[in-house]
Write an enzyme that holds these catalytic residues in place. Structure first.
Site, mmCIF file in Angstrom:
data_model
loop_
_atom_site.group_PDB
_atom_site.id
_atom_site.type_symbol
_atom_site.label_atom_id
_atom_site.label_comp_id
_atom_site.label_asym_id
_atom_site.label_seq_id
_atom_site.Cartn_x
_atom_site.Cartn_y
_atom_site.Cartn_z
ATOM 1 N N HIS A 45 40.340 30.224 43.539
ATOM 2 C CA HIS A 45 39.962 30.004 41.956
ATOM 3 C C HIS A 45 41.074 31.221 41.378
ATOM 4 C CE1 HIS A 45 37.041 32.958 43.971
ATOM 5 N NE2 HIS A 45 37.361 33.648 42.980
ATOM 6 N N HIS A 103 41.393 33.454 38.131
ATOM 7 C CA HIS A 103 40.598 34.124 37.063
ATOM 8 C C HIS A 103 41.649 33.991 35.804
ATOM 9 C CE1 HIS A 103 37.157 36.020 39.340
ATOM 10 N NE2 HIS A 103 37.957 35.974 40.102
ATOM 11 N N ASN A 119 41.877 36.598 44.008
ATOM 12 C CA ASN A 119 41.466 37.228 45.010
ATOM 13 C C ASN A 119 41.473 36.905 46.437
ATOM 14 O OD1 ASN A 119 41.008 39.790 43.157
ATOM 15 N ND2 ASN A 119 38.962 38.714 42.453
#
Ligand code: AMP
Length: 120
Positions: A103, A105, A90
């Site tokens: 990051h 996911h 995101n």
């Protein structure tokens, strides 16, 4: 981006607990505290706390590749690569980014549908 400290920096330094499931020289992975699927693991760079995807530079290509490869390696190790999984990154407000340390996911463990499970 040096000096960008977040809750993920505290996890890397073991200042707060996390359920760490995977680690190599450059990548740390731990279970998301608010899972959106039966398997929901976050893969983060240990040494480069870049705030967002929009801050990536051409020299960061290998780093991003290492996040993806770590997720794929973990999926194979855990035995769900054949069934499939989703990876999501995101960037900023419209994607709902809440932690400003890039990051990836990894979501798995059930049919994930389109969208939902962080596809928003
Ligand atoms: P994003 O919304 O893409 O920025 O994702 C950040 C994720 O970090 C969310 O899914 C949160 O549930 C997760 N998260 C926040 N704090 C922690 C924590 N202390 N341990 C594990 N996951 C966390």
């Amino acid at each position: 981006m040096a000096g960008n400290d977040t809750i993920f920096g505290k996890i890397i330094r073991r200042e707060i607990p996390a359920d760490i499931v995977y680690e190599n020289d450059e990548v740390l992975a731990f279970r998301d505290i608010a899972p959106q699927a039966p398997v929901h693991v976050l893969f983060i760079p240990k040494h480069d706390p870049i705030a967002t995807l929009d801050d990536l530079q051409p020299g960061d290509a290998a780093l991003v590749g290492k996040l993806v490869l770590a997720a794929a390696d973990y999926a194979r190790r855990e035995g769900f690569a054949e069934n499939g999984y989703r990876v999501v990154m995101n960037c900023r407000d419209d994607a709902g980014q809440t932690v400003f340390h890039i990051h990836l996911h990894l979501l798995a463990g059930a049919p994930l549908g389109h969208f939902g499970a962080l596809g928003r």
